[in-house]
Design an enzyme around this catalytic site. Structure first.
Site, PDB file in Angstrom:
ATOM      1  N   ARG A  64      -3.917 -52.030  57.792  1.00 48.94           N
ATOM      2  CA  ARG A  64      -3.441 -53.478  57.323  1.00 48.94           C
ATOM      3  C   ARG A  64      -4.919 -54.073  57.760  1.00 48.94           C
ATOM      4  NH1 ARG A  64       0.696 -55.985  55.884  1.00 48.94           N
ATOM      5  NH2 ARG A  64       0.011 -57.834  57.215  1.00 48.94           N
ATOM      6  N   PHE A 100      -1.609 -61.582  66.988  1.00 47.71           N
ATOM      7  CA  PHE A 100      -0.771 -60.483  66.225  1.00 47.71           C
ATOM      8  C   PHE A 100      -1.747 -59.736  65.371  1.00 47.71           C
ATOM      9  CE2 PHE A 100       2.058 -63.748  67.346  1.00 47.71           C
ATOM     10  CZ  PHE A 100       3.132 -63.222  67.871  1.00 47.71           C
ATOM     11  N   GLU A 101      -2.399 -60.103  64.306  1.00 43.34           N
ATOM     12  CA  GLU A 101      -3.093 -59.307  63.403  1.00 43.34           C
ATOM     13  C   GLU A 101      -4.570 -59.932  63.160  1.00 43.34           C
ATOM     14  OE1 GLU A 101      -0.785 -56.647  60.467  1.00 43.34           O
ATOM     15  OE2 GLU A 101      -0.975 -58.708  59.736  1.00 43.34           O
ATOM     16  N   GLN A 102      -5.559 -59.366  64.017  1.00 39.58           N
ATOM     17  CA  GLN A 102      -6.817 -59.889  63.841  1.00 39.58           C
ATOM     18  C   GLN A 102      -7.747 -58.714  63.290  1.00 39.58           C
ATOM     19  OE1 GLN A 102      -9.403 -61.538  66.750  1.00 39.58           O
ATOM     20  NE2 GLN A 102      -7.583 -62.267  67.881  1.00 39.58           N
TER      21      GLN A 102
END
Length: 532
Positions: free
Chosen positions: A347, A370-372
């Site tokens: 992702r 969270f999502e880097q």
């Protein structure tokens, strides 16, 4: 004689646990919020070490999305027994405040390369667990007991409980077996058995400039443990001028020829200021046992040495230079790179979407837990240079890609390409100066620098001690410095929140984010890093 030169693991490699299997030595170190979890280095001479594995590489073993900076994997313990490697680790879900959500797990493997098992949940009673394998085959877990009711220190002793591997669970009642020394903040316990004695090696005094390695011993695994006559066997706190500071968190290994060495964490603050941009690193010291059976540094005293004699009979070769020069021509990310928190790298990035490139998928902001989409490697010396090249074409200021020097969400310098909203691109510098928890941004350029609407842009940085200078080039043109020199010292354990609240080190790499929801991607066709 060629010496072992400290630190042996340079750059962020904290909380080392060492073990030997035959002629092979392995060190496991903490990775905190960086994924995959736990670094394992290998050596045959105790001087030259190679990163060979990060075993916590899937969601069933580790998922750190949402965990705070300097949370995640704390203080692993690596041992070998019964034909298996045993890795114990804490996943620190929350470290702020009086509660500590410190979940302790065990994974095993027949070799360092794996396959590594799914984890066995052990407890959450305190962090820094370790596993001791006694001569009779019984196994014991020790960890710090955290009592949130206690003030001012929540340390309530080192607790021990037996582990039954057949049943894959802890058995019997946990019991406090050691209360530490007056230095306090006793953590990182490791039990070793030498010459009929059980030695309790602990870290004390906090991981800052009062850190120590303490020692106690007993004839029984569950105590009572008698403190070392000097209480501590290693510390830097008595020598503030030493280049090796914050020494503590020891672990002892016996060589095949009956010599003893102890690994420990330490830091090299920038000269003249107490800021450790390289984070906590790993050093090693030779240990002798005195006539009364107590371990002591071979050179005498408690201060760590910069140079250490290698084991007798080993041919110790020269160190290898630390450098990265990759064109992303394979489908595997080079091992020196890591990313943040997520067990779903697909992702965040791809090496297959555009062959010969690292493609970053713009996700959440550089401040997200969270999502880097951030892929980076450690800074390992005070003076270094890094470069990358990208043809990223963001459309708005909410889409950004570039080169970043990153400690955490509150401490970074980012040379960022963004869209100008008119079909073009522009270059800016975004920094966060270490303010915590506000994480306020600063912008070093009064006006962003206009870039061609298409084509490759090269991005570079040079760090020399406290000074960071960005540069850029259009296509194959000459490098141009951009912006003022920036304070590199904020990218340190001590910057912002302080030495006992930040535990990693500076990384340099590539990042992208997209807050516009436009499926923005950024392709990087090269990355280089070298120490100077």
């Amino acid at each position: 004689m060629t010496k072992i030169v400290n630190p042996i693991l340079r750059g962020f490699n904290a909380d080392p646990a060492i073990c030997r299997v035959g002629d092979d030595y392995y060190i496991a170190t903490s990775t905190f919020e960086w994924f995959p979890g736990v670094q394992i280095h290998h050596s045959r001479d105790l001087k030259n070490w190679e990163l060979v594995k990060r075993p916590l590489d899937r969601a069933s073993q580790l998922d750190m999305r949402g965990e705070q900076d300097s949370g995640g994997v704390w203080a692993p313990c690596l041992t070998y027994a019964d034909g298996l490697f045993w890795l114990i680790y804490t996943d620190m879900k929350r470290a702020e405040g009086d509660f500590k959500d410190a979940f302790n797990y065990l994974v095993t493997a027949p070799s360092i390369e794996g396959p590594w098992s799914d984890p066995v949940y052990l407890n959450a009673s305190g962090f820094d667990p370790s596993l001791f394998h006694d001569d009779n085959g019984r196994k014991y877990l020790t960890n710090q007991l955290w009592d949130y009711r206690r003030k001012p220190s929540a340390f309530a002793g080192i607790v021990m409980q037996e582990y039954d591997h057949t049943r894959r669970k802890l058995i019997g009642e946990p019991r406090v077996v050691y209360h530490g020394t007056p230095a306090g903040i006793t953590e990182g316990p490791h039990i070793h058995k030498f010459n009929g004695w059980y030695y309790m090696i602990t870290a004390e005094g906090g991981t800052g400039y009062n850190h120590t390695v303490s020692c106690a011993r007993s004839k029984s695994v569950d105590g009572p443990y008698e403190n070392h006559p000097d209480l501590h066997i290693l510390t830097s706190r008595n020598d503030p001028q030493s280049p090796i500071q914050r020494s503590g968190h020891g672990c002892i290994v016996e060589t095949a020829d009956g010599e003893y060495y102890m690994t420990h964490l330490m830091s090299r603050p920038l000269p003249g200021i107490r800021r450790s941009v390289l984070g906590r690193e790993t050093s090693i010291q030779k240990v002798d046992f005195d006539a009364d059976g107590w371990p002591r540094l071979a050179g005498g005293g408690m201060a760590p040495s910069l140079e250490v004699d290698p084991p007798q009979g080993l041919d110790v070769g020269p160190e290898k230079a630390d450098a990265t020069d990759t064109s992303f021509d394979t489908l595997d990310l080079p091992i020196e790179f890591q990313w943040l928190r997520s067990p779903e790298p697909e992702r965040l990035f791809s090496l297959a979407a555009r062959p010969g490139h690292l493609r970053l998928f713009g996700r959440q902001s550089i401040g997200s837990w969270f999502e880097q989409a951030l892929v980076a490697r450690r800074q390992t010396e005070f003076a270094c240079a890094a470069e990358t090249e990208t043809d990223a074409t963001p459309k708005t200021f909410q889409q950004i890609a570039g080169l970043i020097a990153y400690y955490n969400r509150s401490k970074f310098h980012y040379l960022a390409i963004s869209g100008d909203g008119k079909g073009g691109r522009e270059l800016s510098i975004i920094s966060c100066n270490g303010a915590w928890p506000e994480s306020s941004l600063t912008f070093a350029l009064g006006t962003a620098v206009a870039l061609p609407a298409t084509g490759n842009i090269r991005l570079g940085l040079d760090i020399d001690g406290v000074v960071l200078q960005f540069r850029y080039a259009v296509e194959a043109g000459d490098w141009v410095k951009i912006g003022p020199t920036l304070d590199a010292s904020i990218l340190s354990d001590e910057g912002g929140r302080g030495v006992n609240g930040s535990f990693t080190g500076n990384f340099i790499g590539m990042a992208a984010y997209d807050l516009a929801g436009g499926d923005f991607t950024a392709d990087f066709d090269s990355f280089s890093y070298k120490n100077r």
